[in-house]
Design a protein around this motif. Structure first.
Motif, PDB file in Angstrom:
ATOM      1  N   PRO A   6       0.827  -1.216   0.000  1.00  7.99           N
ATOM      2  CA  PRO A   6       0.000   0.000   0.000  1.00  7.99           C
ATOM      3  C   PRO A   6       0.860   1.265   0.000  1.00  7.99           C
ATOM      4  O   PRO A   6       1.875   1.339   0.695  1.00  7.99           O
ATOM      5  CB  PRO A   6      -0.803  -0.110   1.286  1.00  7.99           C
ATOM      6  N   ILE A   7       0.466   2.265  -0.801  1.00 12.20           N
ATOM      7  CA  ILE A   7       1.071   3.588  -0.754  1.00 12.20           C
ATOM      8  C   ILE A   7       0.265   4.492   0.156  1.00 12.20           C
ATOM      9  O   ILE A   7       0.814   5.296   0.897  1.00 12.20           O
ATOM     10  CB  ILE A   7       1.179   4.182  -2.179  1.00 12.20           C
ATOM     11  N   THR A   8      -1.063   4.370   0.104  1.00 10.46           N
ATOM     12  CA  THR A   8      -1.931   5.150   0.990  1.00 10.46           C
ATOM     13  C   THR A   8      -3.244   4.425   1.182  1.00 10.46           C
ATOM     14  O   THR A   8      -3.683   3.646   0.319  1.00 10.46           O
ATOM     15  CB  THR A   8      -2.203   6.553   0.422  1.00 10.46           C
ATOM     16  N   THR A   9      -3.882   4.672   2.306  1.00 11.44           N
ATOM     17  CA  THR A   9      -5.256   4.237   2.542  1.00 11.44           C
ATOM     18  C   THR A   9      -6.128   5.421   2.938  1.00 11.44           C
ATOM     19  O   THR A   9      -7.224   5.253   3.459  1.00 11.44           O
ATOM     20  CB  THR A   9      -5.296   3.172   3.655  1.00 11.44           C
ATOM     21  N   THR A  10      -5.620   6.650   2.691  1.00 12.55           N
ATOM     22  CA  THR A  10      -6.335   7.866   3.104  1.00 12.55           C
ATOM     23  C   THR A  10      -7.175   8.461   1.990  1.00 12.55           C
ATOM     24  O   THR A  10      -7.890   9.431   2.230  1.00 12.55           O
ATOM     25  CB  THR A  10      -5.346   8.933   3.603  1.00 12.55           C
ATOM     26  N   ASP A  27      13.570  10.176  -9.501  1.00 20.08           N
ATOM     27  CA  ASP A  27      12.796   8.950  -9.315  1.00 20.08           C
ATOM     28  C   ASP A  27      11.312   9.239  -9.517  1.00 20.08           C
ATOM     29  O   ASP A  27      10.885  10.386  -9.584  1.00 20.08           O
ATOM     30  CB  ASP A  27      13.059   8.307  -7.953  1.00 20.08           C
ATOM     31  N   LEU A  28      10.546   8.174  -9.628  1.00 24.55           N
ATOM     32  CA  LEU A  28       9.131   8.319  -9.956  1.00 24.55           C
ATOM     33  C   LEU A  28       8.293   8.462  -8.694  1.00 24.55           C
ATOM     34  O   LEU A  28       8.334   7.603  -7.801  1.00 24.55           O
ATOM     35  CB  LEU A  28       8.646   7.108 -10.765  1.00 24.55           C
ATOM     36  N   ASP A  29       7.535   9.541  -8.628  1.00 20.99           N
ATOM     37  CA  ASP A  29       6.557   9.756  -7.571  1.00 20.99           C
ATOM     38  C   ASP A  29       5.196   9.253  -8.064  1.00 20.99           C
ATOM     39  O   ASP A  29       5.055   8.823  -9.213  1.00 20.99           O
ATOM     40  CB  ASP A  29       6.496  11.236  -7.216  1.00 20.99           C
ATOM     41  N   VAL A  30       4.195   9.309  -7.217  1.00 22.20           N
ATOM     42  CA  VAL A  30       2.851   8.853  -7.583  1.00 22.20           C
ATOM     43  C   VAL A  30       1.860   9.968  -7.280  1.00 22.20           C
ATOM     44  O   VAL A  30       1.908  10.580  -6.212  1.00 22.20           O
ATOM     45  CB  VAL A  30       2.473   7.576  -6.804  1.00 22.20           C
ATOM     46  N   VAL A  31       0.961  10.241  -8.225  1.00 18.10           N
ATOM     47  CA  VAL A  31      -0.110  11.209  -8.023  1.00 18.10           C
ATOM     48  C   VAL A  31      -1.430  10.488  -8.269  1.00 18.10           C
ATOM     49  O   VAL A  31      -1.535   9.642  -9.174  1.00 18.10           O
ATOM     50  CB  VAL A  31       0.043  12.436  -8.945  1.00 18.10           C
ATOM     51  N   ALA A  32      -2.441  10.788  -7.431  1.00 16.21           N
ATOM     52  CA  ALA A  32      -3.713  10.087  -7.521  1.00 16.21           C
ATOM     53  C   ALA A  32      -4.859  11.059  -7.292  1.00 16.21           C
ATOM     54  O   ALA A  32      -4.695  12.110  -6.669  1.00 16.21           O
ATOM     55  CB  ALA A  32      -3.776   8.950  -6.499  1.00 16.21           C
ATOM     56  N   SER A  33      -6.036  10.677  -7.796  1.00 13.91           N
ATOM     57  CA  SER A  33      -7.234  11.502  -7.631  1.00 13.91           C
ATOM     58  C   SER A  33      -8.379  10.634  -7.148  1.00 13.91           C
ATOM     59  O   SER A  33      -8.477   9.457  -7.484  1.00 13.91           O
ATOM     60  CB  SER A  33      -7.618  12.177  -8.955  1.00 13.91           C
ATOM     61  N   GLY A  34      -9.265  11.243  -6.321  1.00 12.78           N
ATOM     62  CA  GLY A  34     -10.431  10.539  -5.824  1.00 12.78           C
ATOM     63  C   GLY A  34     -11.602  11.499  -5.693  1.00 12.78           C
ATOM     64  O   GLY A  34     -11.530  12.646  -6.127  1.00 12.78           O
ATOM     65  N   ASN A  35     -12.676  11.054  -5.056  1.00  6.75           N
ATOM     66  CA  ASN A  35     -13.858  11.922  -4.962  1.00  6.75           C
ATOM     67  C   ASN A  35     -14.155  12.378  -3.541  1.00  6.75           C
ATOM     68  O   ASN A  35     -15.199  12.972  -3.285  1.00  6.75           O
ATOM     69  CB  ASN A  35     -15.090  11.237  -5.567  1.00  6.75           C
ATOM     70  N   GLU A  36     -13.264  12.093  -2.591  1.00  2.00           N
ATOM     71  CA  GLU A  36     -13.401  12.611  -1.240  1.00  2.00           C
ATOM     72  C   GLU A  36     -12.058  13.161  -0.793  1.00  2.00           C
ATOM     73  O   GLU A  36     -10.997  12.701  -1.232  1.00  2.00           O
ATOM     74  CB  GLU A  36     -13.872  11.515  -0.276  1.00  2.00           C
ATOM     75  N   ALA A  37     -12.078  14.179   0.095  1.00  8.09           N
ATOM     76  CA  ALA A  37     -10.849  14.848   0.503  1.00  8.09           C
ATOM     77  C   ALA A  37      -9.857  13.843   1.120  1.00  8.09           C
ATOM     78  O   ALA A  37     -10.259  13.011   1.945  1.00  8.09           O
ATOM     79  CB  ALA A  37     -11.177  15.946   1.506  1.00  8.09           C
ATOM     80  N   VAL A  54       0.445  11.690   1.932  1.00  7.43           N
ATOM     81  CA  VAL A  54      -0.131  12.453   0.836  1.00  7.43           C
ATOM     82  C   VAL A  54       0.236  13.934   0.943  1.00  7.43           C
ATOM     83  O   VAL A  54       0.228  14.522   2.031  1.00  7.43           O
ATOM     84  CB  VAL A  54      -1.662  12.268   0.794  1.00  7.43           C
ATOM     85  N   ARG A  55       0.569  14.512  -0.193  1.00  9.13           N
ATOM     86  CA  ARG A  55       0.852  15.946  -0.298  1.00  9.13           C
ATOM     87  C   ARG A  55      -0.185  16.534  -1.248  1.00  9.13           C
ATOM     88  O   ARG A  55      -0.359  16.051  -2.365  1.00  9.13           O
ATOM     89  CB  ARG A  55       2.275  16.168  -0.799  1.00  9.13           C
TER      90      ARG A  55
END
Length: 285
Positions: A6-10, A27-37, A54-55
């Motif tokens: 897991p990278i995040t569960t938030t 190096d490679l970072d990870v960016v993600a999008s969701g529908n809740e803050a 998370v940043r």
């Protein structure tokens, strides 16, 4: 494959993900999008297969459906494009360096959006945006002016405490005639105008440094040639390369140098004076 890590569960209902070097450290970072803050966040690659918490980004983007990364403004780092499902928008966040991003800017409002990608569709070495919606596949040409030229001859600080910076943007191809000068870090609400010449120098003039030697052209005389820096301390002007003073012509293969003269004032007397920005040199094609 090995067991998942897991990278995040938030973040919840994650709909978009990209791996990209967002902070320029190789190096490679990870960016993600969701529908809740947080609806949009990135995770710095700390090395050793470990990621940061998370940043977030300065703009809350609700229901960002998909993500794409690419250098939209030609400054050498990866910017972020988000397609926003509920608001029917395509947005981009400028990468300011070091993992910092600007607030979101609108690329296009659309009737519906499912996905957006970046690619150089017209072969001009700029990434364009292409997207699809319910009844549409479309693209938009990237018209952001890329930086050109080389800064030289750093001057003396003005009353803001910094040296005025000068950048050239657009195209160094003469026949394109797409050339913009932008001076920043100026005293607010002061007038200035641009200078150009073929010979470089570094001569003290008053409290500033003149980065040009004679003959020097003052790019004045036409409407809008003497510009106020406004509250933001910025002066920008499009230079018509085929309509310069003294019947001057810029030709392919020539190197021209540019600088901004501007009004300033002395502290604490508030006596009116003047200063210069740094210089920028451009070799035209």
């Amino acid at each position: 494959f090995a067991a998942p890590v897991p990278i995040t569960t938030t973040m919840s209902h994650v709909s978009g993900i990209q791996a990209a070097d967002l902070d320029g450290d190789g190096d490679l970072d990870v960016v993600a999008s969701g529908n809740e803050a947080p609806t949009l966040g990135w995770f710095e690659n700390l090395g050793g297969q470990v990621f940061s918490t998370v940043r977030t980004f300065p703009t809350t983007v609700a229901n960002a459906a998909t993500l794409a990364t690419g250098d939209l403004d030609g400054d050498g780092d990866l910017d972020l494009v988000t397609s926003v499902f509920n608001d029917h928008e395509i947005l981009w966040h400028e990468n300011l360096g070091g993992g910092s991003f600007s607030p979101a800017e609108l690329i296009e409002g659309v009737s519906s959006i499912y996905d957006a990608e970046l690619a150089d569709l017209d072969g001009d070495d700029k990434v364009d945006v292409v997207w699809c919606g319910s009844f549409e596949v479309a693209w938009k040409r990237n018209q952001i002016l890329f930086p050109i030229g080389t800064p030289y001859c750093s001057g003396n600080p003005n009353t803001t405490g910094t040296v005025g910076t000068l950048g050239a943007y657009g195209s160094d191809v003469v026949v394109a005639n797409e050339f913009v000068l932008r001076a920043k870090d100026l005293p607010p609400n002061e007038f200035g105008f641009f200078l150009m010449g073929s010979i470089q120098a570094a001569s003290p003039v008053g409290p500033g440094v003149l980065c040009l030697d004679n003959p020097i052209l003052r790019l004045i005389g036409s409407p809008g040639s003497v510009v106020n820096s406004g509250p933001g301390g910025t002066i920008e002007r499009t230079i018509d390369l085929v309509s310069l003073p003294n019947a001057t012509f810029v030709q392919a293969g020539e190197t021209w140098n540019f600088q901004l003269w501007h009004r300033d004032f002395e502290i604490p007397t508030l006596t009116q004076t003047m200063n210069f920005t740094e210089g920028v040199s451009v070799t035209f094609q």
